[in-house]
Design a protein around this motif. Structure first.
Motif, PDB file in Angstrom:
ATOM      1  N   TYR A 114       0.815  -1.212   0.000  1.00  0.00           N
ATOM      2  CA  TYR A 114       0.000   0.000   0.000  1.00  0.00           C
ATOM      3  C   TYR A 114       0.850   1.263   0.000  1.00  0.00           C
ATOM      4  CZ  TYR A 114      -4.082  -2.908   0.556  1.00  0.00           C
ATOM      5  OH  TYR A 114      -5.067  -3.841   0.331  1.00  0.00           O
ATOM      6  N   ALA A 115       2.053   1.196   0.582  1.00  0.00           N
ATOM      7  CA  ALA A 115       2.941   2.355   0.514  1.00  0.00           C
ATOM      8  C   ALA A 115       3.275   2.690  -0.932  1.00  0.00           C
ATOM      9  CB  ALA A 115       4.219   2.086   1.303  1.00  0.00           C
ATOM     10  N   LEU A 116       3.500   1.659  -1.752  1.00  0.00           N
ATOM     11  CA  LEU A 116       3.807   1.888  -3.164  1.00  0.00           C
ATOM     12  C   LEU A 116       2.568   2.236  -3.969  1.00  0.00           C
ATOM     13  CD1 LEU A 116       6.399  -0.964  -3.903  1.00  0.00           C
ATOM     14  CD2 LEU A 116       6.849   1.459  -3.572  1.00  0.00           C
ATOM     15  N   SER A 117       1.495   1.454  -3.799  1.00  0.00           N
ATOM     16  CA  SER A 117       0.317   1.651  -4.639  1.00  0.00           C
ATOM     17  C   SER A 117      -0.393   2.964  -4.353  1.00  0.00           C
ATOM     18  CB  SER A 117      -0.661   0.481  -4.466  1.00  0.00           C
ATOM     19  OG  SER A 117      -1.131   0.396  -3.134  1.00  0.00           O
ATOM     20  N   HIS A 118      -0.438   3.391  -3.088  1.00  0.00           N
ATOM     21  CA  HIS A 118      -1.069   4.670  -2.760  1.00  0.00           C
ATOM     22  C   HIS A 118      -0.322   5.846  -3.364  1.00  0.00           C
ATOM     23  CE1 HIS A 118      -3.228   2.987   1.064  1.00  0.00           C
ATOM     24  NE2 HIS A 118      -3.912   2.779  -0.031  1.00  0.00           N
ATOM     25  N   ASN A 119       0.992   5.703  -3.518  1.00  0.00           N
ATOM     26  CA  ASN A 119       1.794   6.799  -4.047  1.00  0.00           C
ATOM     27  C   ASN A 119       1.935   6.746  -5.557  1.00  0.00           C
ATOM     28  OD1 ASN A 119       3.240   8.510  -1.769  1.00  0.00           O
ATOM     29  ND2 ASN A 119       3.159   6.413  -1.009  1.00  0.00           N
ATOM     30  N   ILE A 120       2.184   5.561  -6.090  1.00  0.00           N
ATOM     31  CA  ILE A 120       2.431   5.427  -7.522  1.00  0.00           C
ATOM     32  C   ILE A 120       1.142   5.482  -8.316  1.00  0.00           C
ATOM     33  CG2 ILE A 120       3.297   3.843  -9.290  1.00  0.00           C
ATOM     34  CD1 ILE A 120       5.353   2.851  -7.302  1.00  0.00           C
ATOM     35  N   GLY A 121       0.036   4.981  -7.722  1.00  0.00           N
ATOM     36  CA  GLY A 121      -1.198   4.837  -8.483  1.00  0.00           C
ATOM     37  C   GLY A 121      -1.207   3.478  -9.164  1.00  0.00           C
ATOM     38  N   ALA A 122      -2.199   3.250 -10.029  1.00  0.00           N
ATOM     39  CA  ALA A 122      -2.321   1.947 -10.707  1.00  0.00           C
ATOM     40  C   ALA A 122      -2.153   0.831  -9.681  1.00  0.00           C
ATOM     41  CB  ALA A 122      -1.308   1.811 -11.831  1.00  0.00           C
ATOM     42  N   SER A 123      -2.975   0.881  -8.615  1.00  0.00           N
ATOM     43  CA  SER A 123      -2.753   0.044  -7.439  1.00  0.00           C
ATOM     44  C   SER A 123      -2.776  -1.447  -7.748  1.00  0.00           C
ATOM     45  CB  SER A 123      -3.792   0.366  -6.367  1.00  0.00           C
ATOM     46  OG  SER A 123      -5.098   0.185  -6.861  1.00  0.00           O
ATOM     47  N   VAL A 124      -3.602  -1.874  -8.724  1.00  0.00           N
ATOM     48  CA  VAL A 124      -3.660  -3.302  -9.029  1.00  0.00           C
ATOM     49  C   VAL A 124      -2.313  -3.778  -9.557  1.00  0.00           C
ATOM     50  CG1 VAL A 124      -4.708  -5.035 -10.522  1.00  0.00           C
ATOM     51  CG2 VAL A 124      -6.145  -3.300  -9.442  1.00  0.00           C
ATOM     52  N   PHE A 125      -1.652  -2.934 -10.391  1.00  0.00           N
ATOM     53  CA  PHE A 125      -0.353  -3.322 -10.945  1.00  0.00           C
ATOM     54  C   PHE A 125       0.755  -3.214  -9.910  1.00  0.00           C
ATOM     55  CE2 PHE A 125       3.672  -1.872 -12.822  1.00  0.00           C
ATOM     56  CZ  PHE A 125       4.020  -3.032 -13.508  1.00  0.00           C
ATOM     57  N   SER A 126       0.900  -2.018  -9.306  1.00  0.00           N
ATOM     58  CA  SER A 126       2.008  -1.800  -8.369  1.00  0.00           C
ATOM     59  C   SER A 126       1.859  -2.659  -7.122  1.00  0.00           C
ATOM     60  CB  SER A 126       2.105  -0.323  -7.991  1.00  0.00           C
ATOM     61  OG  SER A 126       0.881   0.152  -7.467  1.00  0.00           O
ATOM     62  N   GLY A 127       0.649  -2.726  -6.560  1.00  0.00           N
ATOM     63  CA  GLY A 127       0.423  -3.572  -5.400  1.00  0.00           C
ATOM     64  C   GLY A 127       0.484  -5.043  -5.754  1.00  0.00           C
ATOM     65  N   GLY A 128       0.002  -5.387  -6.937  1.00  0.00           N
ATOM     66  CA  GLY A 128       0.028  -6.778  -7.376  1.00  0.00           C
ATOM     67  C   GLY A 128       1.443  -7.299  -7.536  1.00  0.00           C
ATOM     68  N   MET A 129       2.347  -6.443  -7.997  1.00  0.00           N
ATOM     69  CA  MET A 129       3.741  -6.853  -8.187  1.00  0.00           C
ATOM     70  C   MET A 129       4.376  -7.237  -6.854  1.00  0.00           C
ATOM     71  SD  MET A 129       6.947  -4.678  -9.747  1.00  0.00           S
ATOM     72  CE  MET A 129       7.034  -3.645  -8.273  1.00  0.00           C
ATOM     73  N   VAL A 130       4.158  -6.401  -5.823  1.00  0.00           N
ATOM     74  CA  VAL A 130       4.735  -6.691  -4.506  1.00  0.00           C
ATOM     75  C   VAL A 130       4.149  -7.978  -3.951  1.00  0.00           C
ATOM     76  CG1 VAL A 130       4.948  -5.873  -2.133  1.00  0.00           C
ATOM     77  CG2 VAL A 130       5.159  -4.259  -4.025  1.00  0.00           C
ATOM     78  N   ARG A 131       2.851  -8.110  -4.017  1.00  0.00           N
ATOM     79  CA  ARG A 131       2.213  -9.319  -3.472  1.00  0.00           C
ATOM     80  C   ARG A 131       2.646 -10.563  -4.244  1.00  0.00           C
ATOM     81  NH1 ARG A 131      -2.955  -6.019  -2.742  1.00  0.00           N
ATOM     82  NH2 ARG A 131      -3.203  -5.816  -0.487  1.00  0.00           N
ATOM     83  N   PHE A 132       2.790 -10.441  -5.552  1.00  0.00           N
ATOM     84  CA  PHE A 132       3.226 -11.592  -6.346  1.00  0.00           C
ATOM     85  C   PHE A 132       4.601 -12.065  -5.879  1.00  0.00           C
ATOM     86  CE2 PHE A 132       5.596 -13.363  -9.927  1.00  0.00           C
ATOM     87  CZ  PHE A 132       4.762 -14.397 -10.316  1.00  0.00           C
ATOM     88  N   ARG A 133       5.529 -11.123  -5.700  1.00  0.00           N
ATOM     89  CA  ARG A 133       6.875 -11.478  -5.270  1.00  0.00           C
ATOM     90  C   ARG A 133       6.857 -12.088  -3.865  1.00  0.00           C
ATOM     91  NH1 ARG A 133      10.766 -12.790  -7.311  1.00  0.00           N
ATOM     92  NH2 ARG A 133      12.395 -11.518  -6.388  1.00  0.00           N
ATOM     93  N   ALA A 134       6.066 -11.495  -2.967  1.00  0.00           N
ATOM     94  CA  ALA A 134       6.074 -11.929  -1.567  1.00  0.00           C
ATOM     95  C   ALA A 134       5.359 -13.261  -1.375  1.00  0.00           C
ATOM     96  CB  ALA A 134       5.436 -10.862  -0.689  1.00  0.00           C
ATOM     97  N   TYR A 135       4.197 -13.414  -1.992  1.00  0.00           N
ATOM     98  CA  TYR A 135       3.383 -14.593  -1.697  1.00  0.00           C
ATOM     99  C   TYR A 135       3.746 -15.807  -2.545  1.00  0.00           C
ATOM    100  CZ  TYR A 135       0.502 -11.740   1.364  1.00  0.00           C
ATOM    101  OH  TYR A 135       0.078 -10.941   2.393  1.00  0.00           O
ATOM    102  N   THR A 136       4.289 -15.619  -3.747  1.00  0.00           N
ATOM    103  CA  THR A 136       4.787 -16.788  -4.480  1.00  0.00           C
ATOM    104  C   THR A 136       6.009 -17.370  -3.775  1.00  0.00           C
ATOM    105  OG1 THR A 136       6.034 -15.293  -5.949  1.00  0.00           O
ATOM    106  CG2 THR A 136       3.903 -16.120  -6.751  1.00  0.00           C
ATOM    107  N   ALA A 137       6.750 -16.510  -3.047  1.00  0.00           N
ATOM    108  CA  ALA A 137       7.868 -17.013  -2.240  1.00  0.00           C
ATOM    109  C   ALA A 137       7.372 -17.895  -1.099  1.00  0.00           C
ATOM    110  CB  ALA A 137       8.684 -15.845  -1.690  1.00  0.00           C
TER     111      ALA A 137
END
Length: 345
Positions: A114-137
């Protein structure tokens, strides 16, 4: 192909960090440069001069806020981000993947997301990238992460619909001043209340669907399961808690003079923040100021600007600053891990 991706993802993380640092600098310049004279100095100054100008400009606005208000706003921020972490936990419970993923790990992932998505915008993409990296691990599949991101986004929307419905029923006059900003808000109190009841009806229908245990929607091999009552019950708590915490930052930072009360501040926050997200304007810059000034004419404009600055500092800027080293540390650890397990040539 997987070997290449193992090295590509850390590179993408580094690009995101560099982009975020540039965005952070632009945000700080925008906050300090609302005054024309200050903006002129920023355009002509060196980097170090601009740093001092920005610090002085932001410091002047912060000086309007009392220490007690600072403390309460900080506590409201903690409540909001704790509830955001609960969003992820709820989604993992829905997926049946919560075992083996600790609360600290979920909280850290959610915070960075949320720190990234709230600032960058495009929350599904920016937030999705972080979650993808964290949760696939942690063993989740791409489809699992997609459902998790979608359910977290829906939980936020669910809370917005629920609280906005309550606000429109209890304070329908909140839309009157917004008619000057857009003709879409030129509605009578009765119409506003009807919209509020309509929003609550949607919430009720969603809950009934869970109670009736609607069958999963199958698309090929992919199965979309309707959230069950234990998940929906958690959404009823987590989503309003996050939104009230975020709105509480502004409420506590506003002066007592002309303060219309928490319910109106909450309504103004829901309307302005949602409009900012829909317009993909990071932080709702400009949108929030216009809505809050219209809804709260009794509060001096400098006090409104100061309160919104505190909100951006606590809810957007400081989390972004804290999250960047976390992203770098995570990608570094993943890169080291992949290097260690790489087979010899």
């Amino acid at each position: 192909m997987k070997r290449y991706l193992d090295y590509l993802w850390p590179l993408i993380g580094l690009v995101a960090v560099v982009w975020s640092v540039e965005l952070l600098w632009d945000k700080l310049k925008a906050e300090a440069g609302t005054d024309g004279a200050v903006q002129a100095l920023l355009e002509q100054g060196t980097l170090w001069q601009n740093v001092k100008i920005i610090a002085a400009g932001i410091g002047q606005k912060i000086a309007l806020i009392s220490p007690d208000a600072f403390l309460h706003a900080a506590l409201a921020t903690l409540v909001a981000y704790a509830a955001l972490a609960w969003y992820d936990r709820i989604a993992l419970i829905h997926l049946g993947k919560e075992k083996g993923i600790s609360w600290p790990y979920i909280s850290l992932c959610s915070f960075v997301t949320y720190a990234l998505s709230h600032n960058i915008g495009a929350s599904v993409f920016s937030g999705g990238m972080v979650r993808f990296r964290a949760y696939t691990a942690k063993g989740l599949t791409t489809a699992d992460v997609a459902v998790l991101v979608a359910l977290c986004s829906f939980t936020f929307a669910f809370g917005t619909i629920l609280l906005l419905g309550l606000v429109l029923i209890g304070e329908p006059q909140i839309l009157r001043p917004l008619g000057r900003l857009s003709h879409w808000f030129t509605l009578g109190d009765t119409t506003a209340r009807l919209i509020g009841f309509g929003l609550l009806a949607f919430v009720g229908l969603y809950t009934i669907g869970s109670w009736l245990k609607f069958k999963p929607l199958k698309i090929g091999k992919f199965e979309l399961i309707y959230p069950r009552l234990p998940v929906v019950a958690r959404q009823y708590l987590a989503a309003p808690l996050e939104l009230m915490g975020a709105a509480g930052i502004i409420y506590f930072a506003l002066p007592d003079q002309g303060n219309p009360g928490f319910f109106i501040v909450l309504g103004a926050f829901l309307l302005s923040f949602s409009a900012g997200l829909l317009s993909q304007v990071p932080g709702g810059v400009g949108v929030m100021e216009a809505v809050f000034l219209a809804v709260m004419p009794g509060v001096p404009a400098p006090a409104v600007f100061a309160a919104l600055l505190i909100w951006r500092l606590f809810y957007l800027i400081l989390p972004l600053v804290i999250s960047l080293p976390i992203v770098l540390a995570f990608e570094r650890s993943q890169l080291r891990k992949n290097t260690r397990i790489a087979p010899p040539p």
